[in-house]
Structure formats: structure tokens, C-alpha cells
Design a protein around this motif. Structure first.
Motif: not given
Lengths: 141, 507
Positions: A14, A17, A20-21, A24-25, A28, A33, A36, A39-40, A43, B170, B173, B176-177, B180, B189, B191-192, B194, B449
Motif C-alpha cells: 500500500f 501505491v 506512486l500516486f 505522479y501527483s 498536475y 490533486v 487526492p 487521501l494519500l 492512507l 484502508m 480510502f 476513494m483514491l 479520483t 484535467i 488525473r492519474f 497513467f 471531493e
């Protein structure tokens, strides 16, 4: 069969992950972000909590995770999804069902053939004839 | 709403196609419920694509009927082969199977269908009475309240998680992630993503739900391949029929008590039928003059568990229809179905789309009556479903999930999303996570959000906390959230932890 504590490993996955997010944020604008990242952060805190106090439920049987029937089923599932758009609905569905039944019941050729045929007919009638949802035709049909 | 409106609604319910969909939903639901490993959530997720080309009324009627049918169907395998067909029927095993072993399978099946009927009917009555006023309350909700509602939903989901609480949070959330991913609601825009074009519009809810609820179950089912099946007791020439009036009157307090428990648990987000049935079972045992006989074939045990798990249906729809917070995984999936039909939960469902909503609510009465009739007169036929070989079930689910996901938009992207979420769901489940919080996180994420962005916007980013605290509804929601956060503390102090201690492993 020996039990291992996996909750710490889970928390590390986790965390990866989250990393990574989070990384990546930065591609932007910050306002996009902000949520997010909130949330990160939550987490990440939960991951640390799980790592520090993995608890008893961290013990699971390794053998239950991937067994032969599960691996066969997973292979058929991925194979079916992979072939579906290229080989087409009719052939892929028929062959998948027929082969899958034969793998688990080697002598049930007629049963496998009939069930495979039944499923193709049922799905064709339900989706294409009644709901007008057209499946991929593929190479053969 | 005048009498003519309700007559129109009734006419809608009894339109031939809608009636057919109710019968179809109940029958399929009972079969899905009776098949060990198939759950109501999976059944609705798989069959939801079939509803896309129907009217919203017909689609909702089918899904509601399937839910009601599956909740009872789970008890068929619980009673006959000692395996709960759905998690909600896990408590039914405790007394249902001993009854079957004593040669009273028909009595147990009769009681399970009767109590399911009463639980279901009471659930719908409460839904009918409480949903419209609660929908009016939702008009008082602004962005801060929606943000807090989502946070409250997340908190209680995780607090009631049947497994480890940290993992419940966990999973929520993480959901929720995941939500997004795709277009940001503020600036538009992506997002995420990839660099995957198919993710620009975000993760499609329906294929994600199909994958999360079906693929892990396929793996569970196939794991049992080759295991010794329990032979079913012979139900040949067995006529179940209606119980006597004296019997119904004797068990009326059980029906009422258990239904109320089911309703309350159903309303709480994330707390599903399995929690409700165990709570009702424990309560029944506590109230009984002979608690020591529970577990040996007490009809009250079957009645309590079944009345509670069917009452959950009505309860779970109340927050889903009025506030957009689903009470359990099935309601979450049905919410996805509502949205596909362009219906958004809230006051609008009881004003602009009142006809659709009331048709759905009234159809639940019909679904429960149909379930009763099929249960009483056709139970021996459904009992054969419990003997279907596991590998046939597994390949059937694989076909239905793939074809069903493709049918959502006629796109392979949705099939890949389904597969991806299926793998995620399996990995989570096999590592001790519940997938329900993930689903509810995916649903509540955008609500949170948008609520947060809206709050920051109308408070101009200054003294936001004070701005929230000045609003009475916000304060109430903060209070609820604090209570939800304290639930694990009280649970750990409670000697009778009905959520975890007595529950056997369920499929």
C-alpha cells in the motif's frame, strides 16, 4: 501450509501505491490533486498503523492463495478476455466453456459440448437478439 | 401525491413487462441465492447490463426482486447442505441445518420463507414511510454537509468492517483514491490516468463492481471443486404450504424484533445482512426462555436470522435513495444502476422522478409476495440448484462477467476494467480485506471531493472550519462521525461481540 504474517507486507505494498500516486501527483496543478493528496496522507498513516500493529489476522495460509484450480481458472479467464475481441464471441465462448469443463471432467465430452452450445445460444439470444448488443465478430465468424 | 398518482404507480407495477421482470428477478434471485458462492451483489452486478435497454422502472423492479429473492435463496443451501448461499444466511445455518438433519427440512424452509416475507414487508413499509421525509432533509444539504456525509459514511463503513478495522479504513480510502482517477471536477484535467486513454472518463462503476464482486467469488467457488458435497435431504413430494395462524402469532414478536434490527443495520452504511442476521439471532437467543437449545434446531433461530436479513433490503435503500449513501453492497450496485439510467439519488427521486421511485418501492411488496409463493410451493425445485458442480458455476460466472461488462458500452475497455478490479478484489480478499468498503469508497469519493471543493469555494477558503461549524446539519453529521469513530472502542469493550466472534467463515 506454514502460516506467515502478511499484514506488514500488505502495508508495504500500500505504501508503494501511495508513493506512486504521490509522485505522479506532481505532474498536475496543486488544486487538482489537493483532495487526492489528502487521501494519500490518510492512507499512508493507516499503512504505518498496520505496519506497527499487524495483529493476528496477518496470519493466512499461503496455499489458499494460488492453487491449481485457481490458476487454471485464472488462465481461462485471462485467455477468454484476451481472445474475445480477436477470435470473436461465438468461437471463444464455445471453446472456453468446452475446454474448461474437459479440464475438470475429462470424460464429459458430450456434457461439455452441450453446455458450451447452450451458453453460446443463451448469451446470443439474451444480448444480441433481445438487447441488440453486438459482440465482436472476430476472425472466424 | 394524490390517490390517482398511487393508482398510476400500481398500474406501472402491474404492466405485463414489469410483472414479468419481477417474476424473473425473484426466480433468478432465489437460484443465485441458493447457489453457494453466488451472492445477491454478484447477481445484480452481472445482470445489471441487461437492464440498460429497459425502462428505469423495469430495470429497478428486476434488481429489487432479485435482491429479495436472493436474500431468501441463501437459506435454501444453508438449511439443506450446511453452506450459506449468501453471507446473510450464515446465521440461518446454526439452526436450519440441525432441523434438516432431524428430518424437518420442510419446516425450516417454510419458516425461512415466512420470516423472510415478514422481514421484507416490514422493511418496505419503513422505506415507504421514512424515505420521503429524509429526502426532504437532503434539501437542507449543501457542499459542507455532503462532504461530511461522505466522511461519516466512510467512518461507519470501516468501523463496522467485519474484519480488521484498519484494513476497513484502508480499503475505503483506496476506493476513494480510485475514484479520483479520471477528469478532475474542478478544472477538468485528467488525473492519474497513467497515459491510458480509457481512464480519462474515470473508472466505470458497473464493470468495476462486476469485477470486485464476481472474480473473488469465482476463485472461492473453484477452490471447493472436488470437495465432498453434502447430499441434500429428499424433498420429493414435499408440500411446504402456509403455516398455521397460531404459529405465525407465536413468532410475531420474533419477526418484529428481528426486522427492526435488520432495518437499523441496513440503514447503516457498510453493515450488511450477515451482521444483521447474527445480531438478530443473538438477540433472539437472549430473549428466549431456552437459550441453551439454540443451535440444536430451534425454529426461532431460523426466523430471527431470515427476518433480519430480508429487512436489510428496505433499510439499505433508505440512505441510498435519499442521500446517495448506500446501506450495503447491493444498494451500492443498484445505485450504479440508477445513475446509468440518469437518476441521481436525493430529493429529485421523490419529485421529478417520483413515478419511477414509487413504482420501484411498490414493486418490492410484489417481490416479497412472489418470493413467498415461490418459496412455499417451489422450494424442492430450487433445492437442486445447490448441487450444481463448482466448475460449471465458475465458468458461468466468467462468461457472464465478461459479456456483461462488454455490454455496458460495447467496449473492451470495460472488460479490462472488470478484470483489473477482479484481480484487485481477489488480492484484497485473500489478504483479509473486505471489498465492500472499496466500493463504497468509489461511490463516496466524488461526493466528498465535490463537497470539499464547494465548501472551500463558498467559504472563499477563509475560516472554512468555522463556516462548517456554524451549520446545524453539519454539526449533527460531525456528531455522528464521532460516534462512528467510537464504535470500535465500544465493540472491543463489549463482551458480546456479535460482529466477529460467532460468525463462521462464509462464502
Amino acid at each position: 501450509m506454514f502460516p506467515i504474517n502478511v499484514n506488514r507486507k500488505v502495508s508495504l505494498v500500500f505504501m508503494a501505491v501511495v508513493a506512486l500516486f504521490f509522485g505522479y501527483s506532481f505532474f498536475y496543478p496543486p488544486e487538482v490533486v489537493a483532495f487526492p493528496r489528502f487521501l494519500l496522507a490518510v492512507l499512508f498513516l493507516l499503512c504505518i498503523l498496520l505496519f506497527i500493529r499487524p495483529g493476528d489476522l496477518g496470519k493466512i495460509k499461503v496455499t489458499a492463495f494460488l492453487t491449481r484450480p485457481k490458476l487454471i481458472t485464472a488462465a481461462f479467464m485471462v485467455g477468454y478476455v484476451a481472445l474475445f475481441p480477436f477470435v470473436g464471441f461465438f468461437v471463444t465462448t464455445f471453446l472456453t466453456v468446452f475446454a474448461y469443463i474437459l479440464v475438470f471432467e475429462r470424460t464429459a465430452r458430450l456434457k461439455g459440448f452441450l453446455i458450451a452450445l447452450g451458453w453460446v445460444a443463451l448469451l446470443y439470444v439474451a444480448f444480441q437478439t433481445l438487447l441488440f448488443i453486438w459482440f465482436p465478430e472476430g476472425l472466424l465468424i | 401525491m394524490d390517490l390517482n398518482f398511487y393508482l398510476d404507480v400500481l398500474k406501472n407495477v402491474f404492466l405485463p413487462f414489469n410483472l414479468f421482470m419481477a417474476v424473473f428477478g425473484v426466480v433468478i434471485g432465489i437460484i443465485f441465492g441458493a447457489l453457494p458462492g453466488f451472492t445477491a451483489a454478484m447477481g445484480i452486478a452481472i445482470l445489471m447490463p441487461l437492464t440498460f435497454s429497459m425502462t428505469p422502472e423495469a430495470g429497478l423492479i428486476m434488481m429489487g426482486a432479485l435482491f429479495a429473492g436472493a436474500m431468501w435463496g441463501g437459506s435454501v443451501s444453508a438449511i439443506l447442505i450446511n453452506t450459506p448461499g449468501t453471507p446473510g444466511a450464515a446465521a440461518t445455518v446454526l439452526d436450519g441445518y440441525p432441523m434438516a438433519k432431524q428430518g424437518r427440512a420442510a419446516d425450516a424452509l417454510r419458516e425461512s420463507v415466512m420470516s423472510s416475507f415478514w422481514g421484507g414487508i416490514l422493511g418496505v413499509i419503513v422505506l415507504q414511510l421514512f424515505a420521503p421525509p429524509l429526502a426532504r432533509v437532503s434539501l437542507m444539504f449543501g457542499p459542507p454537509e455532503y462532504f461530511l456525509l461522505a466522511i461519516f459514511g466512510m467512518t461507519i463503513i470501516a468501523s463496522l468492517s467485519e474484519k480488521m478495522i484498519v484494513k476497513g479504513y484502508m480499503a475505503g480510502f483506496l476506493g476513494m483514491l480510485i475514484a479520483t482517477i479520471g477528469m478532475d471536477p474542478l478544472l477538468g484535467i485528467p488525473r492519474f490516468t497513467f497515459e491510458i486513454t480509457g481512464l480519462v472518463d474515470g473508472v466505470m462503476l458497473v464493470p468495476a463492481l462486476i469485477g470486485l464482486f464476481s472474480i473473488p467469488e469465482v476463485m472461492e467457488i473453484i477452490q471447493l471443486h472436488g470437495s465432498q458435497e453434502e447430499p441434500i435431504p429428499s424433498l420429493k413430494n414435499v408440500k411446504i404450504g402456509f403455516p398455521t395462524w397460531a404459529h405465525t402469532r407465536r413468532l410475531a414478536p420474533t419477526y418484529l424484533r428481528s426486522s427492526l434490527i435488520g432495518l437499523i443495520v441496513g440503514i447503516l452504511p457498510g453493515a450488511g445482512a450477515s451482521i444483521a442476521s447474527f445480531m438478530a439471532y443473538n438477540e433472539e437467543k437472549r430473549a428466549s426462555q431456552t437459550p441453551e437449545k439454540f443451535g440444536t434446531g430451534m425454529i426461532e433461530g431460523v426466523a430471527a436470522a431470515e427476518a433480519a436479513n430480508n429487512a436489510v433490503c428496505g433499510g439499505a435503500f433508505i440512505p441510498m435513495l435519499t442521500l446517495g449513501v448506500p446501506g450495503d453492497s447491493v444498494a451500492a450496485i443498484m445505485m450504479g444502476g440508477l445513475m446509468i439510467h440518469g437518476l441521481n439519488p436525493g430529493a429529485e427521486l421523490f419529485t421529478t422522478y417520483a413515478n419511477v421511485t414509487w413504482t420501484f418501492i411498490f414493486s418490492l411488496y410484489l417481490a416479497n409476495v412472489l418470493m413467498l409463493l415461490f418459496g412455499l410451493y417451489c422450494a424442492p425445485w430450487f433445492s437442486w440448484a445447490t448441487q450444481t458442480p463448482r466448475h460449471i458455476l465458475a465458468i458461468s460466472i466468467i462468461l457472464l462477467t465478461t459479456v456483461g461488462s462488454f455490454a455496458v458500452r460495447g467496449s473492451m475497455t470495460d472488460v479490462y476494467v472488470m478484470l483489473g478490479f477482479g484481480i484487485l478484489g481477489y488480492l484484497l480478499k485473500s489478504h483479509g480485506f473486505d471489498v465492500t468498503p472499496v466500493v463504497l469508497g468509489v461511490i463516496l469519493g466524488p461526493m466528498a471531493e465535490k463537497g470539499l471543493n464547494g465548501t472551500l469555494s463558498i467559504s472563499h477558503g477563509q475560516n472554512t472550519l468555522w463556516f462548517i461549524l456554524k451549520r446545524p446539519v453539519s454539526l449533527i453529521l460531525i456528531g455522528f462521525t464521532i460516534v462512528a469513530l467510537l464504535i470500535p472502542y465500544f465493540r472491543s469493550r463489549s463482551k458480546k461481540d456479535v460482529f466477529a466472534s460467532e460468525e463462521p467463515d462464509v462464502l
